[in-house]
Design a protein around this motif. Structure first.
Motif, PDB file in Angstrom:
ATOM      1  N   ASP A 166       0.921  -0.918   0.320  1.00 33.81           N
ATOM      2  CA  ASP A 166       0.133  -0.322   0.465  1.00 33.81           C
ATOM      3  C   ASP A 166       1.127   1.171  -0.162  1.00 33.81           C
ATOM      4  N   TYR A 167       2.129   1.005   0.460  1.00 35.69           N
ATOM      5  CA  TYR A 167       2.530   2.473   0.717  1.00 35.69           C
ATOM      6  C   TYR A 167       4.200   2.165   0.346  1.00 35.69           C
ATOM      7  N   ASP A 214      -4.483  12.786   4.093  1.00 33.39           N
ATOM      8  CA  ASP A 214      -4.492  11.744   4.972  1.00 33.39           C
ATOM      9  C   ASP A 214      -3.602  10.624   4.680  1.00 33.39           C
ATOM     10  N   ALA A 215      -3.629  10.019   3.282  1.00 33.82           N
ATOM     11  CA  ALA A 215      -2.986   9.108   2.652  1.00 33.82           C
ATOM     12  C   ALA A 215      -1.370   8.599   3.233  1.00 33.82           C
ATOM     13  N   TYR A 262      -0.272  10.525   5.188  1.00 35.64           N
ATOM     14  CA  TYR A 262      -0.017  10.234   7.153  1.00 35.64           C
ATOM     15  C   TYR A 262      -0.765   7.977   7.367  1.00 35.64           C
ATOM     16  N   LYS A 263      -1.475   7.815   6.692  1.00 39.47           N
ATOM     17  CA  LYS A 263      -1.439   6.170   6.933  1.00 39.47           C
ATOM     18  C   LYS A 263      -0.626   5.410   6.583  1.00 39.47           C
ATOM     19  N   ASN A 281      -5.145   6.181  13.170  1.00 41.19           N
ATOM     20  CA  ASN A 281      -4.886   5.497  11.939  1.00 41.19           C
ATOM     21  C   ASN A 281      -4.418   3.313  12.516  1.00 41.19           C
TER      22      ASN A 281
END
Lengths: 450, 294
Positions: free
Chosen positions: A58-59, A324-325, A327-328, A115
């Motif tokens: 995801d990241y 926000d993305a 930060y996730k 989160n």
């Protein structure tokens, strides 16, 4: 003609948008992490980042070394003022007060909670956690690379004077150094007296002796704290160091002079040094063939009830103003670093210590501290956890502390060059340091530390 | 009929000057203006709050003993290193200007040091002047502790002066040599035929003719010794020991960048700028009078 052109354009645009849209689902969210380590340590951080990226889809963290701690903070401030700051940044211990008043961060504990990560903050060694926590105990940043100072001693040299143990008190140190000098050792002990060694000489000494560096509990209770190292046990310590230096028992070793302390110790030139556990790996790799050495906790003056030593190193701050993305992603990254398995990887490859009890237990259960090159590093944990942190030993929370450290180096040099007496030098340190604190307080009128 | 585009001389002047003016504005006037503004405020490093304090920054700096020490150190450094760099370069240029065997080789060799970047040069000198392993370690073995730039301020100052002069000898040498070569040979030959010796010819003919160059180099060297010394100080001494080599330009850097005291550093850089302007005016007013432009 134009119809055809338009058709092509539409087709091309369509193709392009699908090309862009298609991977948008799979493309991981990228975020930046800036850090201050370089060389060998930077390569370990890069591997850490690769491991994180490989652990999920995801990241994606993009890790960039800024060279050193000072430059990292300077570049981050410049980037922040331009609105291009990284999501996560590594800030050294003494930058903590500056960060806390910056208004430029997102509290790490809030970020994790938002989160959905449950972090057991009681798991952190208290001496480490409280350095980076507010006075109410909220963790604003996460400890990353942590260390503390140890006494490195040459067992062979001590054997020559009939000792099999490291000195536990400064009184013993004085006698041992004298005995080594008489036994023909040119340099029984090495120190350095630049700004950076304020950490070993002033900060660690003050903590384990439970002596304040500044009023207001070392600055935790207000920006109006002022230095007071000119009237604590520290005065006696500097007096003794100077006395031993004058008697030839202590030599000054620094890179500027050709050989730093760690090199002087590893080459067998000097028999005792005080430095970070982070240098444990370097000494292990570079020491003279056949040399027997070990580490011990820093000595205390006789009759002192030993307190915990201070943590050194740096912590990870999450900066404000990101999506926000991102930060996730940042939260996932902090969670990954918090994992005991990461702690094992990190400590094995660097010399820094695990920051949580579970990380330490995990490493112990893996037999880490029984293996030859790592043996002795558990002393750092013992030193950090020697006592429950007191109001004074939880840390130093002073603004512009880098400048105060510079002033420390200046005054120590003046003292050792016989330009001023010990008391005069320390009085000047306090006077000039207070001016620095005054200025910091003026810059943040009406603000208080969280 | 001949077609000719005409501009008034005024427009064309501006047109040609615009790119240069833009650059100067972007890289000099704008930042300098910013520095003036910052020096009158207290800047929070992360932005978000600036407090107008008027001349307080200047007051607190000028009340600081360390700052005066830094000014003294800068003046000592500028005086000695400029004198040394100019004198040595002048002697070398005078020597290589003569018809010596191999003078072409000397010229090349002497010009090189200026091409070395300050950090590389400083690193080399740090090794050379290290008290235990360097060039001077032999005298330390005879008289322990006699050379100790790590603790002795005068030794540290000597180190950076040597490194800085080393670099500027090369720079000055180029200009001196060019100046010497611009002197018509016939003048010197005539003097030689009249029976004047080398020294006499130097003082009566060559020296007066190169005074414009000497003056130019004096201004440049002094200005550079205030500004270009940064790299050498940073690598060789970091301003120590005990602030002995904490030159003004280095103090600006360490207060501003390491200490995050932007306003204090801005005020110091304004003072440094004023000092250089005053020194330059002084030189033009009092020294240029003695210059012979021929």
């Amino acid at each position: 003609m134009t119809m055809i052109k338009r058709g092509f354009a539409a087709l091309a645009a369509g193709a392009l948008s699908t090309a862009l849209a298609m991977p948008a689902f799979a493309e991981p969210v990228k975020f930046d992490f800036w850090f201050g380590l370089s060389g060998d340590l930077a390569r370990v951080v890069d591997t850490l980042c690769k491991n994180f990226n490989a652990s999920q889809t995801d990241y994606e963290v993009v890790c960039t070394s800024q060279g050193n701690y000072d430059a990292t903070l300077q570049n981050t401030i410049a980037a922040f003022r331009a609105g291009k700051q990284p999501a996560v940044v590594q800030v050294y211990d003494v930058g903590t007060a500056t960060m806390m008043l910056s208004g430029a961060y997102k509290p790490a504990d809030k970020l994790m909670e938002e989160n959905g990560y449950k972090i057991d903050y009681a798991d952190y060694f208290p001496g480490i956690a409280r350095y980076y926590a507010t006075s109410k105990g909220e963790m604003l940043s996460f400890p990353f690379n942590s260390s503390t100072a140890l006494l490195y001693w040459n067992k062979d040299a001590f054997a020559k004077i009939g000792k099999t143990e490291a000195p536990k008190t400064w009184e013993d140190v004085g006698a041992d150094l004298k005995a080594m000098k008489d036994a023909g050792y040119e340099c029984p002990m090495a120190i350095n007296i630049s700004a950076n060694e304020s950490w070993q000489l002033m900060e660690q000494f003050s903590a384990i002796h439970n002596q304040p560096i500044a009023t207001k509990n070392n600055g935790y209770d207000g920006l109006d704290a002022r230095l007071e190292v000119n009237k604590t046990k520290f005065v006696q310590y500097v007096t003794d160091l100077k006395k031993w230096y004058d008697a030839g028992l202590i030599k000054i070793k620094s890179k500027d002079l050709g050989q730093d302390m760690v090199q002087a110790f590893a080459s067998g030139t000097c028999q005792v040094i005080m430095t970070s556990v982070g240098d444990h790996g370097t000494v292990g790799k570079t020491h003279k063939e056949g040399m027997n050495w070990d580490v011990a906790e820093l000595p205390v003056y006789a009759g002192t009830e030993r307190k915990n030593s201070l943590v050194g190193g740096a912590s990870l701050w999450v900066l404000s103003g990101k999506s926000d993305a991102e930060y996730k992603g940042a939260a996932a990254f902090l969670n990954f670093i918090h994992d005991p398995k990461t702690a094992l990887f990190w400590s094995t490859n660097t010399g820094y210590i695990p920051v949580t009890k579970s990380g330490f237990d995990y490493m112990k259960s893996n037999g880490f501290y029984d293996k030859a090159p790592y043996k002795g590093r558990e002393t750092a944990i013992a030193s950090l956890t020697a006592s429950e942190p007191t109001e004074i030993t939880r840390g130093v929370r002073l603004g512009n502390f880098t400048q105060i450290r510079a002033e420390f180096g200046t005054q120590m040099q003046a003292i050792f060059a016989n330009k001023v007496s010990v008391q005069e030098g320390l009085d000047t340190l306090v006077k000039n340091g207070d001016a620095i604190l005054d200025r910091f307080q003026q810059t943040y009128p009406g603000k208080t530390l969280p | 009929m001949e077609k000719r585009v005409t501009f008034s001389s005024w427009t064309i002047g501006i047109l040609f000057a615009v790119p240069q003016l833009l650059l100067i504005f972007t890289f000099f006037y704008w930042p300098a203006g910013q520095a003036v503004y910052w020096s009158l405020t207290l800047q929070q490093p992360w932005g978000g709050g600036n407090i107008w304090v008027g001349l307080d920054n200047f007051r607190s700096i000028l009340a600081n003993a360390d700052y005066w020490n830094s000014i003294t150190a800068s003046l000592v450094f500028a005086g000695i290193s400029t004198g040394l760099a100019m004198f040595i370069a002048l002697v070398l240029a005078a020597l290589t200007d003569r018809q010596l065997a191999g003078s072409r080789l000397y010229r090349v060799v002497l010009i090189w040091p200026y091409g070395i970047a300050a950090p590389a040069l400083a690193l080399a000198f740090r090794f050379i002047l290290a008290p235990e392993a360097g060039f001077l370690s032999a005298i330390n073995r005879m008289w322990p502790g006699i050379w100790d730039p790590g603790l002795d301020g005068a030794d540290a100052m000597a180190s950076i002066i040597v490194a800085f002069s080393w670099k500027y000898v090369g720079y000055n040498f180029i200009f001196f040599l060019a100046a010497f070569q611009a002197i018509p040979r016939s003048l010197i030959e005539a003097a030689a035929m009249d029976g004047s010796g080398v020294i006499r010819r130097f003082w009566d003919i060559q020296f007066p003719l190169i005074t414009p160059t000497i003056f130019f180099l004096l201004v440049i060297n002094i200005t550079e010794s205030f500004q270009d010394s940064f790299g050498i100080v940073d690598i060789m001494t970091s301003g120590g020991p005990a602030n002995a080599t904490n030159l003004m330009v280095y103090k600006i850097y360490s207060d501003g960048f390491k200490g995050l005291d932007y306003s204090g550093a801005a005020a110091q850089s304004i003072i440094l700028m004023l000092l250089i302007i005053v020194l330059t005016i002084f030189q033009f007013r009092f020294i240029e009078r003695r210059v012979h432009y021929g």
